[in-house]
Design a protein around this motif. Structure first.
Motif, PDB file in Angstrom:
ATOM      1  N   GLY A   1       0.809  -1.211   0.000  1.00 20.63           N
ATOM      2  CA  GLY A   1       0.000   0.000   0.000  1.00 20.63           C
ATOM      3  C   GLY A   1       0.840   1.258   0.000  1.00 20.63           C
ATOM      4  N   SER A   2       1.883   1.285   0.836  1.00 17.56           N
ATOM      5  CA  SER A   2       2.735   2.482   0.885  1.00 17.56           C
ATOM      6  C   SER A   2       3.499   2.656  -0.420  1.00 17.56           C
ATOM      7  CB  SER A   2       3.697   2.423   2.078  1.00 17.56           C
ATOM      8  OG  SER A   2       4.605   1.348   1.972  1.00 17.56           O
ATOM      9  N   ALA A   3       3.924   1.549  -1.026  1.00 17.22           N
ATOM     10  CA  ALA A   3       4.625   1.634  -2.314  1.00 17.22           C
ATOM     11  C   ALA A   3       3.682   2.120  -3.415  1.00 17.22           C
ATOM     12  CB  ALA A   3       5.209   0.277  -2.682  1.00 17.22           C
ATOM     13  N   LEU A   4       2.470   1.593  -3.437  1.00 19.93           N
ATOM     14  CA  LEU A   4       1.509   2.006  -4.457  1.00 19.93           C
ATOM     15  C   LEU A   4       1.128   3.472  -4.290  1.00 19.93           C
ATOM     16  CD1 LEU A   4      -0.289   1.356  -6.844  1.00 19.93           C
ATOM     17  CD2 LEU A   4      -1.980   0.467  -5.246  1.00 19.93           C
TER      18      LEU A   4
ATOM     19  N   THR B   1      -5.857   0.986  -0.419  1.00 20.64           N
ATOM     20  CA  THR B   1      -5.342   2.248  -0.956  1.00 20.64           C
ATOM     21  C   THR B   1      -6.103   2.698  -2.188  1.00 20.64           C
ATOM     22  OG1 THR B   1      -3.139   1.828  -0.062  1.00 20.64           O
ATOM     23  CG2 THR B   1      -3.268   3.359  -1.913  1.00 20.64           C
ATOM     24  N   VAL B   2      -6.573   1.761  -2.979  1.00 18.18           N
ATOM     25  CA  VAL B   2      -7.175   2.097  -4.274  1.00 18.18           C
ATOM     26  C   VAL B   2      -8.695   2.208  -4.203  1.00 18.18           C
ATOM     27  CG1 VAL B   2      -5.274   1.012  -5.532  1.00 18.18           C
ATOM     28  CG2 VAL B   2      -7.348  -0.306  -5.034  1.00 18.18           C
TER      29      VAL B   2
ATOM     30  N   GLY C   1       1.131  11.378 -10.364  1.00 19.51           N
ATOM     31  CA  GLY C   1       0.012  12.308 -10.322  1.00 19.51           C
ATOM     32  C   GLY C   1      -1.337  11.626 -10.498  1.00 19.51           C
ATOM     33  N   ILE C   2      -1.444  10.396 -10.013  1.00 21.45           N
ATOM     34  CA  ILE C   2      -2.682   9.629 -10.132  1.00 21.45           C
ATOM     35  C   ILE C   2      -3.368   9.595  -8.770  1.00 21.45           C
ATOM     36  CG2 ILE C   2      -3.647   7.328 -10.555  1.00 21.45           C
ATOM     37  CD1 ILE C   2      -1.214   6.849 -12.422  1.00 21.45           C
ATOM     38  N   ASP C   3      -4.643   9.879  -8.748  1.00 22.03           N
ATOM     39  CA  ASP C   3      -5.417   9.753  -7.524  1.00 22.03           C
ATOM     40  C   ASP C   3      -5.623   8.256  -7.264  1.00 22.03           C
ATOM     41  OD1 ASP C   3      -7.347   9.644  -5.512  1.00 22.03           O
ATOM     42  OD2 ASP C   3      -8.573  11.225  -6.381  1.00 22.03           O
ATOM     43  N   PRO C   4      -5.205   7.730  -6.116  1.00 24.90           N
ATOM     44  CA  PRO C   4      -5.402   6.300  -5.828  1.00 24.90           C
ATOM     45  C   PRO C   4      -6.864   5.862  -5.946  1.00 24.90           C
ATOM     46  CG  PRO C   4      -3.921   7.250  -4.217  1.00 24.90           C
ATOM     47  CD  PRO C   4      -4.477   8.400  -5.039  1.00 24.90           C
TER      48      PRO C   4
END
Length: 117
Positions: A46-49, A78-79, A57-60
């Motif tokens: 999760g922290s890596a993603l 996270t997603v 610049g992607i909103d999870p």
């Protein structure tokens, strides 16, 4: 950490309280000969993603992730579009994530194609 002749789920329950908040203990495989991973504090999929999303610049909330084992939990949380395969560990199944089918039957590939259509 690897132990032979001892289930992974049981080894995880022993190791996690010993490590406590000094590191991140994760379960990535359910095996008779156990495997439990120990990483630095806060290190997870999760922290890596989250970092990759920030860098790009992607909103999870707009991202998808696929998992089958407890070490995938932080990534799935996270997603905005979390999916698990039908044979996923009970820890993930109990969270109510969408189940996409069996990984041996290309469930992830089919879902990715559907998301891209």
């Amino acid at each position: 950490m690897r132990t032979f002749g001892f289930p992974s789920d049981e080894l995880f329950q022993i190791v996690k309280p010993i490590v406590g908040d000094r590191g991140t203990v994760s379960l990535s495989a359910t095996m008779t000969d156990s495997l439990v991973e120990i990483a630095g504090r806060g290190v997870s999929k999760g922290s890596a993603l989250k970092q990759v999303c920030d860098d790009l610049g992607i909103d999870p909330a707009d991202a998808a992730a696929f998992g089958d084992m407890p070490n995938d939990l932080t990534m799935l949380e996270t997603v905005g579009h979390p999916y698990i395969v039908s044979g996923a560990h009970p820890v993930l199944r109990d969270r109510g994530f969408a189940i996409i089918g069996n990984h041996d039957e290309s469930a992830v590939g089919r879902k990715v194609r559907a998301l891209l259509d």
